[in-house]
Design a protein around this motif. Structure first.
Motif, PDB file in Angstrom:
ATOM      1  N   UNK A 134       0.823  -1.178  -0.061  1.00 47.28           N
ATOM      2  CA  UNK A 134       0.071  -0.027  -0.122  1.00 47.28           C
ATOM      3  C   UNK A 134       0.981   1.355  -0.012  1.00 47.28           C
ATOM      4  N   UNK A 135       1.926   0.859  -0.345  1.00 47.33           N
ATOM      5  CA  UNK A 135       3.002   2.102  -0.271  1.00 47.33           C
ATOM      6  C   UNK A 135       3.542   2.511   1.038  1.00 47.33           C
ATOM      7  N   UNK A 136       3.326   1.827   2.108  1.00 48.35           N
ATOM      8  CA  UNK A 136       3.997   2.218   3.386  1.00 48.35           C
ATOM      9  C   UNK A 136       5.482   2.116   3.340  1.00 48.35           C
ATOM     10  N   UNK A 137       6.247   2.906   4.228  1.00 50.26           N
ATOM     11  CA  UNK A 137       7.642   2.901   4.219  1.00 50.26           C
ATOM     12  C   UNK A 137       7.891   2.819   5.789  1.00 50.26           C
ATOM     13  N   UNK A 141       2.001   4.376   7.477  1.00 48.32           N
ATOM     14  CA  UNK A 141       0.985   4.028   6.820  1.00 48.32           C
ATOM     15  C   UNK A 141       0.437   5.423   5.842  1.00 48.32           C
ATOM     16  N   UNK A 142      -0.351   5.136   4.983  1.00 51.17           N
ATOM     17  CA  UNK A 142      -0.738   6.273   3.935  1.00 51.17           C
ATOM     18  C   UNK A 142      -1.523   7.339   5.006  1.00 51.17           C
ATOM     19  N   UNK A 143      -1.024   8.437   4.508  1.00 49.67           N
ATOM     20  CA  UNK A 143      -1.527   9.488   5.490  1.00 49.67           C
ATOM     21  C   UNK A 143      -0.438  10.115   6.434  1.00 49.67           C
ATOM     22  N   UNK A 204       2.570   0.161  -6.069  1.00 48.24           N
ATOM     23  CA  UNK A 204       3.170   1.149  -4.997  1.00 48.24           C
ATOM     24  C   UNK A 204       4.290   1.761  -5.455  1.00 48.24           C
ATOM     25  N   UNK A 205       5.118   0.832  -6.155  1.00 48.09           N
ATOM     26  CA  UNK A 205       6.352   1.447  -6.718  1.00 48.09           C
ATOM     27  C   UNK A 205       5.936   2.333  -7.974  1.00 48.09           C
ATOM     28  N   UNK A 206       5.252   2.257  -8.728  1.00 48.72           N
ATOM     29  CA  UNK A 206       4.938   3.370  -9.615  1.00 48.72           C
ATOM     30  C   UNK A 206       4.654   4.566  -9.128  1.00 48.72           C
ATOM     31  N   UNK A 207       3.768   4.533  -8.244  1.00 48.98           N
ATOM     32  CA  UNK A 207       3.293   5.644  -7.355  1.00 48.98           C
ATOM     33  C   UNK A 207       4.450   6.239  -6.839  1.00 48.98           C
ATOM     34  N   UNK A 215       1.348  12.162   0.915  1.00 43.54           N
ATOM     35  CA  UNK A 215       1.339  11.199   1.966  1.00 43.54           C
ATOM     36  C   UNK A 215       0.454   9.874   1.756  1.00 43.54           C
ATOM     37  N   UNK A 216      -0.376  10.029   0.599  1.00 45.01           N
ATOM     38  CA  UNK A 216      -1.169   8.723   0.174  1.00 45.01           C
ATOM     39  C   UNK A 216      -0.035   7.612  -0.079  1.00 45.01           C
ATOM     40  N   UNK A 217       0.822   7.972  -0.444  1.00 38.98           N
ATOM     41  CA  UNK A 217       1.811   7.028  -0.914  1.00 38.98           C
ATOM     42  C   UNK A 217       3.339   7.183   0.101  1.00 38.98           C
TER      43      UNK A 217
END
Length: 268
Positions: A134-137, A141-143, A204-207, A215-217
């Protein structure tokens, strides 16, 4: 940002291990920060080969990227245990030099204390990162704010579902919250090494790499860092539109890395 697309996950592991080994070869007392999860695991296994060939990790200082809240450090899926199993013992790190966020204490004090410990160490030379589907790092989390510091976070339903495989498939046993280095904390590392494998990471990688900062990604925050290397297998890179350019721009660099240990500089 250097984006490297390789045919297989095994090759991302080999190149990633060479980059980490180069940092330790230049400075035996380097400070490294370690992610957990499916993408970094093969990298750590490949790094064992460098240790077996004589590279000394005993004076390396380590910082875990995150830890579950409420999970005893002796639990096999706590990140205390995972890093002991995947990093500390195989690489013969000094266990006393591996720092992990306190998932059992007061989060309001544990987070700032962890950031102070990183600063007192001289700062992270190389931060190893995975990417959530979901793009979290980390567990940002997103946001999450790009200025966030180490803190308690609530895990999304998707993250918990993704991680249930580590807990015997039982969602009820996956903790609902964690301590994580914040995005602001992560971005203070001098270099970032991002590893992602598998088609389930492609969106997620593309975004993160070709989309807008958002912050969504949370992983898109790496676009702000001056020294980032991203290692992707072909499946994880499937959503990128500039793969040919990345291959052309980084061909000479990749050949130098493959020639390890003859000529290698992470920042070159």
């Amino acid at each position: 940002m250097r984006i490297i697309v390789l045919p297989t996950a095994a090759e991302t592991a080999q190149i990633g291990a060479a980059l980490v080994a180069a940092v330790v070869d230049r400075n035996s007392r380097a400070v490294l920060s370690f992610a957990t999860g499916s993408s970094p695991e093969p990298l750590y296994a490949a790094l064992r080969e460098h240790a077996d060939q004589g590279l000394d990790f005993s004076e390396v200082t380590g910082f875990a990227l995150d830890e579950y809240i409420g999970l005893d450090p002796t639990h096999p899926e706590s990140y205390h245990s995972v890093l002991a199993r995947d990093v500390v013992r195989p690489l013969a790190l000094d266990p006393a030099r591996m720092n992990v966020p306190d998932g059992l204490g007061d989060p309001d004090t544990a987070g700032p204390a962890y950031d102070r410990a990183i600063a007192a160490s001289g700062g992270v030379a190389l931060q190893i990162l995975g990417v959530g589907a979901n793009g979290h790092l980390g567990f940002n989390e997103p946001g999450s704010s790009f200025a966030s510091r180490t803190r308690e976070v609530t895990l999304t339903a998707r993250t918990r579902d993704d991680n249930r495989r580590f807990f015997g498939g039982e969602l009820a046993t996956v903790p609902g919250s964690a301590m994580t280095q914040g995005i602001g904390t992560i971005l203070e590392a001098r270099s970032l090494l991002v590893v992602a494998n598998g088609a389930h990471k492609a969106e997620a990688i593309g975004a993160a790499l070709e989309g807008p900062l958002s912050s969504s990604c949370p992983t898109s925050a790496v676009q702000l860092h001056p020294s980032v290397t991203v290692l992707l297998d072909a499946d994880a890179a499937a959503g990128l539109t500039r793969r040919d350019y990345y291959a052309e721009a980084n061909a000479a660099w990749l050949e130098r890395v493959r020639a390890w240990p003859a000529v290698l500089a992470l920042q070159s």
